[in-house]
Design a protein around this motif. Structure first.
Motif, PDB file in Angstrom:
ATOM      1  N   PRO B   4       0.845  -1.192   0.000  1.00 50.10           N
ATOM      2  CA  PRO B   4       0.000   0.000   0.000  1.00 50.10           C
ATOM      3  C   PRO B   4       0.878   1.239   0.000  1.00 50.10           C
ATOM      4  CG  PRO B   4       0.069  -0.952   2.185  1.00 50.10           C
ATOM      5  CD  PRO B   4       0.810  -1.872   1.294  1.00 50.10           C
ATOM      6  N   PRO B   5       0.348   2.324  -0.470  1.00 48.07           N
ATOM      7  CA  PRO B   5       1.175   3.521  -0.569  1.00 48.07           C
ATOM      8  C   PRO B   5       1.451   4.156   0.792  1.00 48.07           C
ATOM      9  CG  PRO B   5      -1.073   4.008  -1.210  1.00 48.07           C
ATOM     10  CD  PRO B   5      -1.012   2.545  -0.940  1.00 48.07           C
ATOM     11  N   VAL B   6       2.643   4.599   0.966  1.00 44.14           N
ATOM     12  CA  VAL B   6       2.963   5.458   2.083  1.00 44.14           C
ATOM     13  C   VAL B   6       3.272   6.794   1.448  1.00 44.14           C
ATOM     14  CG1 VAL B   6       4.596   5.920   3.933  1.00 44.14           C
ATOM     15  CG2 VAL B   6       3.889   3.589   3.457  1.00 44.14           C
ATOM     16  N   SER B   7       2.762   7.853   2.003  1.00 47.14           N
ATOM     17  CA  SER B   7       2.914   9.134   1.327  1.00 47.14           C
ATOM     18  C   SER B   7       4.392   9.454   1.144  1.00 47.14           C
ATOM     19  CB  SER B   7       2.242  10.239   2.109  1.00 47.14           C
ATOM     20  OG  SER B   7       2.946  10.431   3.302  1.00 47.14           O
ATOM     21  N   THR B   8       4.658  10.323   0.223  1.00 48.83           N
ATOM     22  CA  THR B   8       6.047  10.606  -0.141  1.00 48.83           C
ATOM     23  C   THR B   8       6.726  11.553   0.825  1.00 48.83           C
ATOM     24  OG1 THR B   8       5.199  12.342  -1.530  1.00 48.83           O
ATOM     25  CG2 THR B   8       5.750  10.274  -2.592  1.00 48.83           C
ATOM     26  N   GLN B   9       6.010  11.899   1.871  1.00 50.76           N
ATOM     27  CA  GLN B   9       6.567  12.878   2.800  1.00 50.76           C
ATOM     28  C   GLN B   9       7.850  12.372   3.451  1.00 50.76           C
ATOM     29  OE1 GLN B   9       3.858  13.682   5.814  1.00 50.76           O
ATOM     30  NE2 GLN B   9       5.309  14.841   7.012  1.00 50.76           N
ATOM     31  N   THR B  10       8.765  13.271   3.598  1.00 50.04           N
ATOM     32  CA  THR B  10      10.027  12.890   4.229  1.00 50.04           C
ATOM     33  C   THR B  10      10.245  13.701   5.481  1.00 50.04           C
ATOM     34  OG1 THR B  10      10.993  14.411   2.683  1.00 50.04           O
ATOM     35  CG2 THR B  10      11.353  12.081   2.270  1.00 50.04           C
ATOM     36  N   THR B  11      11.110  13.234   6.314  1.00 49.29           N
ATOM     37  CA  THR B  11      11.456  13.996   7.500  1.00 49.29           C
ATOM     38  C   THR B  11      12.904  14.413   7.393  1.00 49.29           C
ATOM     39  OG1 THR B  11      12.196  12.047   8.610  1.00 49.29           O
ATOM     40  CG2 THR B  11       9.913  12.614   8.900  1.00 49.29           C
ATOM     41  N   ALA B  12      13.294  15.266   8.299  1.00 44.43           N
ATOM     42  CA  ALA B  12      14.647  15.793   8.240  1.00 44.43           C
ATOM     43  C   ALA B  12      15.673  14.664   8.228  1.00 44.43           C
ATOM     44  CB  ALA B  12      14.897  16.719   9.416  1.00 44.43           C
ATOM     45  N   ALA B  13      15.477  13.706   9.122  1.00 44.69           N
ATOM     46  CA  ALA B  13      16.452  12.630   9.241  1.00 44.69           C
ATOM     47  C   ALA B  13      16.575  11.863   7.940  1.00 44.69           C
ATOM     48  CB  ALA B  13      16.061  11.692  10.372  1.00 44.69           C
ATOM     49  N   SER B 135       1.496   1.528   8.341  1.00 47.80           N
ATOM     50  CA  SER B 135       1.863   2.639   7.464  1.00 47.80           C
ATOM     51  C   SER B 135       0.987   3.852   7.736  1.00 47.80           C
ATOM     52  CB  SER B 135       1.713   2.231   6.003  1.00 47.80           C
ATOM     53  OG  SER B 135       2.559   1.152   5.735  1.00 47.80           O
ATOM     54  N   ARG B 136      -0.280   3.608   7.996  1.00 50.88           N
ATOM     55  CA  ARG B 136      -1.183   4.717   8.306  1.00 50.88           C
ATOM     56  C   ARG B 136      -0.774   5.382   9.625  1.00 50.88           C
ATOM     57  NH1 ARG B 136      -1.571   4.909   4.346  1.00 50.88           N
ATOM     58  NH2 ARG B 136      -3.164   4.575   2.788  1.00 50.88           N
ATOM     59  N   LEU B 137      -0.406   4.543  10.586  1.00 51.41           N
ATOM     60  CA  LEU B 137       0.007   5.087  11.884  1.00 51.41           C
ATOM     61  C   LEU B 137       1.211   6.026  11.690  1.00 51.41           C
ATOM     62  CD1 LEU B 137      -0.276   5.061  14.976  1.00 51.41           C
ATOM     63  CD2 LEU B 137       1.384   3.205  15.002  1.00 51.41           C
ATOM     64  N   ILE B 138       2.126   5.584  10.854  1.00 51.12           N
ATOM     65  CA  ILE B 138       3.297   6.426  10.583  1.00 51.12           C
ATOM     66  C   ILE B 138       2.861   7.724   9.924  1.00 51.12           C
ATOM     67  CG2 ILE B 138       5.416   6.559   9.228  1.00 51.12           C
ATOM     68  CD1 ILE B 138       5.687   3.532   9.617  1.00 51.12           C
ATOM     69  N   ASP B 139       1.947   7.607   8.950  1.00 58.19           N
ATOM     70  CA  ASP B 139       1.446   8.807   8.278  1.00 58.19           C
ATOM     71  C   ASP B 139       0.818   9.775   9.271  1.00 58.19           C
ATOM     72  OD1 ASP B 139       2.298   8.102   5.850  1.00 58.19           O
ATOM     73  OD2 ASP B 139       0.354   7.502   5.028  1.00 58.19           O
ATOM     74  N   VAL B 140       0.070   9.216  10.223  1.00 58.22           N
ATOM     75  CA  VAL B 140      -0.595  10.066  11.211  1.00 58.22           C
ATOM     76  C   VAL B 140       0.447  10.828  12.032  1.00 58.22           C
ATOM     77  CG1 VAL B 140      -1.917  10.034  13.357  1.00 58.22           C
ATOM     78  CG2 VAL B 140      -2.707   8.727  11.377  1.00 58.22           C
ATOM     79  N   LEU B 141       1.457  10.104  12.494  1.00 62.02           N
ATOM     80  CA  LEU B 141       2.475  10.769  13.316  1.00 62.02           C
ATOM     81  C   LEU B 141       3.239  11.814  12.517  1.00 62.02           C
ATOM     82  CD1 LEU B 141       3.783   7.817  15.438  1.00 62.02           C
ATOM     83  CD2 LEU B 141       2.614   9.857  16.234  1.00 62.02           C
ATOM     84  N   VAL B 165      12.157  11.764  27.441  1.00 61.88           N
ATOM     85  CA  VAL B 165      12.540  10.718  26.490  1.00 61.88           C
ATOM     86  C   VAL B 165      11.351  10.324  25.617  1.00 61.88           C
ATOM     87  CG1 VAL B 165      13.225   8.299  26.295  1.00 61.88           C
ATOM     88  CG2 VAL B 165      14.459   9.808  27.838  1.00 61.88           C
ATOM     89  N   ILE B 166      10.193  10.158  26.238  1.00 61.35           N
ATOM     90  CA  ILE B 166       9.010   9.781  25.461  1.00 61.35           C
ATOM     91  C   ILE B 166       8.635  10.888  24.480  1.00 61.35           C
ATOM     92  CG2 ILE B 166       6.530   9.337  25.615  1.00 61.35           C
ATOM     93  CD1 ILE B 166       7.114   7.797  28.175  1.00 61.35           C
ATOM     94  N   ALA B 167       8.660  12.123  24.981  1.00 62.04           N
ATOM     95  CA  ALA B 167       8.295  13.248  24.115  1.00 62.04           C
ATOM     96  C   ALA B 167       9.201  13.309  22.895  1.00 62.04           C
ATOM     97  CB  ALA B 167       8.356  14.557  24.898  1.00 62.04           C
ATOM     98  N   LEU B 168      10.479  13.004  23.107  1.00 62.00           N
ATOM     99  CA  LEU B 168      11.421  13.103  21.994  1.00 62.00           C
ATOM    100  C   LEU B 168      11.366  11.881  21.076  1.00 62.00           C
ATOM    101  CD1 LEU B 168      14.508  14.595  23.874  1.00 62.00           C
ATOM    102  CD2 LEU B 168      12.903  15.789  22.394  1.00 62.00           C
ATOM    103  N   SER B 169      10.905  10.734  21.600  1.00 59.13           N
ATOM    104  CA  SER B 169      10.910   9.521  20.767  1.00 59.13           C
ATOM    105  C   SER B 169       9.605   9.320  20.019  1.00 59.13           C
ATOM    106  CB  SER B 169      11.153   8.265  21.615  1.00 59.13           C
ATOM    107  OG  SER B 169      12.039   8.523  22.644  1.00 59.13           O
ATOM    108  N   VAL B 170       8.556  10.004  20.453  1.00 57.00           N
ATOM    109  CA  VAL B 170       7.229   9.628  19.981  1.00 57.00           C
ATOM    110  C   VAL B 170       7.096   9.750  18.470  1.00 57.00           C
ATOM    111  CG1 VAL B 170       6.057  11.839  20.294  1.00 57.00           C
ATOM    112  CG2 VAL B 170       4.791   9.735  20.551  1.00 57.00           C
ATOM    113  N   THR B 171       7.764  10.714  17.867  1.00 55.51           N
ATOM    114  CA  THR B 171       7.715  10.784  16.408  1.00 55.51           C
ATOM    115  C   THR B 171       9.036  10.363  15.777  1.00 55.51           C
ATOM    116  OG1 THR B 171       8.318  13.104  16.521  1.00 55.51           O
ATOM    117  CG2 THR B 171       5.982  12.599  16.255  1.00 55.51           C
TER     118      THR B 171
END
Lengths: 308, 303, 502
Positions: B4-13, B135-141, B165-171
């Motif tokens: 299934p498609p995961v959007s093409t969005q990228t993150t800095a990392a 994949s959707r969960l990732i898209d949501v985050l 630690v949680i705040a920084l790891s959550v996404t």
């Protein structure tokens, strides 16, 4: 194409539902409700109970969740407890400033980042490349607030050429936009460099060189244009991050954007505003994604949507 | 690919580490050793901190407050890097802060990388509905800029190491998951994996033996970028007053504590800021070298 | 490539020059010499004076500029008339009669009458404002157009001082009336020109103000959260007045010849209650010993040489009912001995809670001193919502607050927080209850003072809390600004302010 659009739209709706649910969940898990913050330390238990009921926060979580989803689906985010106005209204008053700042930062990042990236990519492996890579890493290695305050002290206090904070003239935009653009500039520069390096190694570039064109001619004639496409796509997609991620910059420069609104809303447990503001940002990001996906699909028929 | 498609969005990392390898093999040997030894130096300092300098973060000799670098304190010692608004030694705070900052960043990044790797690899390997949901969960985050969600979480929950630690790891785990998924998807189609599947090797075994060895290298490169981002994000949270508790010395805290004194007692923010800067740059350079050596992305592995 | 770089550099240079030009030309006051910009301590998020808004707020600041009230404190904290010209209580102090100033008009020209006062009081009681809890069970009536009578459920000698947070709106304003507050009509010295919640509010002179039209054309109140940015704006002349300036920044500002600095005594006291209901802190001996272990004098002299002073009573000297007490002497050795003698458990840490990063250094210094004699403290910096929740639930051992005395009358501090029924700090003393009840119900000022003095002595000697410091607010302003009030409550008034056209 229509099917692709519909499928994309449907998945965007699902993602927005997920985002709405996530933010609801995080907020409701947090200790300390809005009634206490609103009434202050002098609150009597009866008053707290009464206000909680009036805010609809005494209902069961599933009940609240369904009511919330129903409201959000009609774009009704409720009233801000604290500001005495609809939450969405508060968000919309702040949105233009956020967009302005994000756009300005993006322009700076693209201009500077492209130049740096092109120089590095063109002279890859050389001293310039190494200096530029170090520079791009260095650009994002300072805490944003430190950079921001230093810029205020330098340009507003010592040199007195720029205003220290607030909004108004274009001059007010310079320092916050520059501060916000720094890490983003680094991303653009690195991306440009790698994209360019890749293009210069493509068969067509090799062919062109074999035909006697200089590196420079290949770069300007072909590689440059091709390598810009992925860069611009990423820039468009990162705009959302710039809008929502400017919290620290907004605080330093007293910039009236969404980020500082969210921080104060979180502190005051102003649920309606937190929800409206975060979902607005999420919506912008989803929209940008959707547009980018569709544009890619339209421009390049070879790219089958789904081949991630 | 039936995925299934995961959007093409990228993150800095992702953006940063997706840089393909320097194909002409221009990896310089010395390029690794300098940043690596700096990073190891930090780790060493963090480990042996108590042996190096005796320091009590609770004690506040207010008589010695805001002393410039090199001044002598009331107990006769020299504050080589000055003291802060409560008279505490900055040099000692840097040494002890290294522990906190490294621990927070290491835990957050390791957690993100592990979660991301497992989620991504499992999603890619098993596919189907599980993949769709993950994949959707990732898209949501990904619809929340990372720093935003960190601020919401750190602001809502009680202050502490765990919250940060949680705040920084959550996404932070999502880019790992996406890359792991892409790599897995391309590996899955290779002959030896198909062969293994035909031979009836069970999925967990296949995951460990045939998939993960290919997923780990790009993860390591990404982790360096994420590490730098986390160290900086911790400072940002401290600036907003929602970082680590005051009883824990960290670079972010010290830099943020000095924010009111940038034009009068610059040394409070400067030294920990430089410590942080050098670490972030070293880790970044290390990451560059690693992506050059290990950073096979989904795209290049598949081709 | 070189051409590209050159063009880019040129572009950057042009942009920089342009921006430099716009500032220099924009640096002069765009709205004429009669306008000022100020930046206070807290953002103004709502201008509805009767709405709920907990925590620190800028609402009283803005309330006094756009609305009138029955009574107000003068800059030193003495209660004087605003709309009310005269007031008196009956013998039982349960019924207060206020005579209203005649000829007061709202900014839209309509007359302000007793009906508006009555409607506003009912609106306040019907809303969620924290101020409403001052008037539980009270009712209001108007027998004559220029008179209102407020009846309280219990005798209340401090009613006039409590009314300083009661602002009067036109009677037509509904309980929930977002429309009205878009363009509010008031009877204060200024009207609202524009308002962005949490950011900026622009006030314009109200030419119908009963006290005479203000000399300033506009007053802009900006929120600048970062202190470095706020003070830079002050030094560059972008902002004319800043108050609540941290002590460490004052030296630099004093050296600036364009600026004037003054620290004003407030009604606030750093208050560190002990939770007397927890076993470890049950006895006055232990509480006093802990107090003795902290060198508050040194801490204050180091951290707040100009904006703080060692307190000698549970309420500030500006407050009615203040009565100086015997200072506690710093003696760590004696403290340790007394704690040991009283059987204090040194192994169990005490939880010290506070809510604002601003107070972190002070509390850390206190923790440092206590740890010197072996008392362990868990310093808990809580976020506002959690802090209030735990505060009310008495889920703490030591609680730090910067506690103000609204209306400058000890009734709203001692009388409200220290009774057994209040359950605010776990301390309960029937004798104290009786004194506070007397002080709150007699209209005779001398009798009230005596009762508060006796109450203060009990609170101080029993160490219900530690009362280390009275707070001063530092105002720093541009010399061109004159005539504003250096208010003890932190709410400067601009009704009579003007700017020097030099």
């Amino acid at each position: 194409m229509t099917r692709v659009v519909l499928r994309r739209l449907a998945s965007s709706v699902i993602v927005m539902w997920g985002a709405a649910s996530l933010i609801f969940l995080i907020i409701r898990l947090a200790p300390g409700g809005p009634a206490l913050v609103l009434l202050g330390p002098d609150a009597q238990p009866e008053e707290v109970a009464e206000l909680t009921t009036r805010l609809g926060l005494d209902r069961s979580l599933p009940e609240q969740y369904l009511a919330y989803l129903w409201d959000v689906s009609r774009l009704d985010f409720g009233d801000s407890y604290r500001l005495g106005q609809p939450a969405m209204e508060a968000v919309l008053t702040r949105l233009p400033a956020s967009l302005e700042l994000a756009a300005a930062a993006a322009v700076i990042a693209v201009c500077v980042g492209l130049v740096l990236g092109l120089i590095a990519g063109y002279r890859r492996g050389g001293v310039v490349d190494r200096v530029t890579s170090a520079l791009t890493i260095g650009l994002q290695a300072f805490p944003t607030f430190w950079v921001g305050i230093m810029l205020i002290l330098l340009f507003a206090l010592v040199l007195r050429v720029l205003p220290s904070s607030g909004v108004g003239t274009p001059a007010h935009l310079v320092l916050p936009a520059v501060t916000l653009s720094l890490p983003f500039t680094a991303i653009v520069a690195r991306l440009t460099r790698s994209s360019l390096v890749e293009e210069m190694d493509e068969p067509y570039a090799t062919t062109a060189r074999a035909k006697g064109l200089t590196d420079r001619q290949v770069l300007i004639g072909h590689a440059l244009r091709n390598s810009l496409t992925p860069v611009l796509t990423v820039v468009a997609l990162q705009l959302g991050a710039l809008i929502g991620g400017a919290v620290v910059v907004e605080n330093v420069f007293a910039w009236p954007g969404l980020g500082s609104l969210i921080v104060s809303a979180v502190n005051n447990r102003d649920y309606a505003v937190v929800q409206a503001a975060t979902l607005t940002i999420a919506g912008i990001i989803v929209l940008l994604n959707l547009l980018a996906d569709l544009a890619t699909a339209r421009l390049d028929p070879r790219i089958r949507l789904g081949a991630a | 690919m039936s995925a299934p498609p995961v959007s093409t969005q990228t993150t800095a990392a992702e953006t940063v580490t997706f840089a393909p390898a320097r194909r002409r093999g221009r990896v310089r040997r010395g390029g690794v050793w300098v940043p690596l030894s700096i990073v190891l130096g930090y780790v060493l300092v963090a480990l042996v901190a108590p042996v190096l300098i005796g320091y009590d973060h609770v004690a506040t000799p207010v008589g010695d407050r805001l002393l410039p670098p090199g001044a002598s304190t009331s107990d006769g010692t020299t504050a080589w890097l000055g003291t802060d608004g409560l008279g505490r030694d900055i040099a000692a705070q840097i040494v002890y802060g290294a522990r906190t900052s490294l621990i927070v960043a290491t835990v957050a990044v390791t957690l993100s990388a592990l979660v991301g790797m497992i989620v991504g690899a499992v999603a890619g390997l098993i596919g189907g509905w599980l993949d769709v949901v993950l994949s959707r969960l990732i898209d949501v985050l990904l619809t929340f800029p990372g720093v935003l969600l960190a601020i919401v979480i750190a602001g809502l929950f009680s202050r502490g190491l765990l919250t940060v630690v949680i705040a920084l790891s959550v996404t932070a785990w999502t880019p790992f998951a996406r890359v792991a998924r892409n790599v897995t998807l391309s590996i899955k189609e290779r002959e030896w994996v198909s062969a293994a599947r035909l031979m009836g090797i069970r999925r967990p075994a296949m995951l460990v033996r045939h998939i993960l060895p290919f997923v780990v290298p790009p993860m390591v490169a990404m982790a360096t970028v994420e590490f730098a981002l986390v160290v900086l994000a911790e400072a940002g949270l401290s600036f907003l007053g929602i970082g680590l508790p005051a009883s824990v010395p960290s670079w972010g805290q010290t830099v943020a504590n000095g924010k009111e004194y940038l034009d009068t007692a610059w040394w409070i923010s400067a030294s920990p800021g430089i410590a942080l800067f050098v670490l972030v740059v070293s880790v970044g350079l290390l990451g560059d070298q690693m992506s050059a050596r290990l950073g096979r992305t989904g795209r290049s592995t598949g081709s | 490539m070189k051409a590209f770089v050159r063009t880019a550099l040129a572009a950057v240079a042009v942009v920089a020059t342009l921006s430099a030009c716009t500032t220099t030309s924009g640096g002069t006051d765009p709205e004429g010499a009669g306008s000022i910009v100020v930046s206070g301590t807290y953002p103004i998020e709502s201008i509805d004076p009767h709405s709920a808004e907990g925590g620190a707020s800028g609402k009283d600041l803005i309330g006094q500029e756009i609305f009138s009230r029955l009574t107000r404190p003068d800059p030193q904290g003495k209660i004087i008339g605003d709309l009310a010209t005269d007031w008196s209580a009956d013998a039982a102090t349960t019924s207060w009669t206020f005579t209203l100033r005649s000829g007061v008009n709202f900014s839209d020209g309509s007359a302000l009458t007793a009906d508006d006062v009555v409607a506003s009081f009912r609106r306040l009681l019907g809303g969620d404002s924290p101020a409403a809890s001052n008037f539980t069970g009270a009712s209001i009536e108007s027998s004559r157009p220029d008179q209102v009578v407020i009846k309280t459920a219990k005798p209340d000698a401090a009613l006039p001082s409590k009314l300083v947070t009661f602002f009067i709106l036109p009677k037509t304003v509904a309980q929930k009336d977002a429309g009205f507050f878009k363009a509010p009509v008031g009877s204060g010295p200024f009207t609202v020109k524009s308002f962005t919640p949490g950011e900026t509010i622009v006030l314009a002179a109200n030419d119908k103000y009963w006290g005479g039209k203000p000399k300033l054309e506009t007053v802009t109140i900006r929120s600048i959260p970062e202190i470095a940015a706020r003070l830079t704006a002050l030094r560059t002349g972008e902002v004319d007045l800043v108050w609540g300036v941290p002590n460490d920044q004052l030296a630099d500002l004093k050296a600036d010849s364009n600026l004037k600095t003054e620290a004003v005594a407030t009604n606030q006291v750093y208050t560190m209650w002990f939770n007397s209901s927890v076993p470890a802190l049950k006895t006055a001996a232990i509480r006093n010993a802990l107090w003795k272990a902290v060198d508050f004098n040194t801490i204050i002299k180091s951290l707040y040489p100009e904006t703080g002073a060692l307190a000698d009573a549970p309420v500030a000297p500006t407050v009615f009912g203040y009565s100086p007490q015997q200072p506690k002497t710093y003696d760590p050795a004696a403290a340790k001995a007394e704690l040991t003698a009283a059987g204090f458990d040194f192994g169990k840490p005490l939880r010290l809670q506070f809510a604002n990063p601003e107070f972190r250094p002070f509390n850390q210094a206190v923790v440092s001193d206590l740890s010197k004699i072996g008392v362990k403290i868990d310093l808990l910096e809580k976020e506002q919502a959690v802090f209030i929740k735990d505060l009310i639930a008495l889920d703490w051992d030591v609680n730090f607050q910067m506690l103000g005395t609204a209306g400058f009358d000890a009734a709203s501090n001692l009388g409200r927080l220290y009774t057994c029924a209040a359950k605010r700090n776990g301390y309960c003393n029937p004798q104290l209850d009786e004194l506070l009840a007397t002080a709150g119900s007699t209209s005779d000022e001398g009798e009230r003072k005596t009762a508060y003095a006796a109450a203060s002595k009990i609170i101080w000697d029993d160490a219900v809390g530690m009362y280390p410091m009275t707070v001063q607010t530092a105002y720093v302003w541009n010399k061109r600004l004159q005539g504003f009030t250096l208010d003890a409550g932190g709410y400067p008034d601009f009704a009579k302010a003007r700017v020097n056209r030099s």
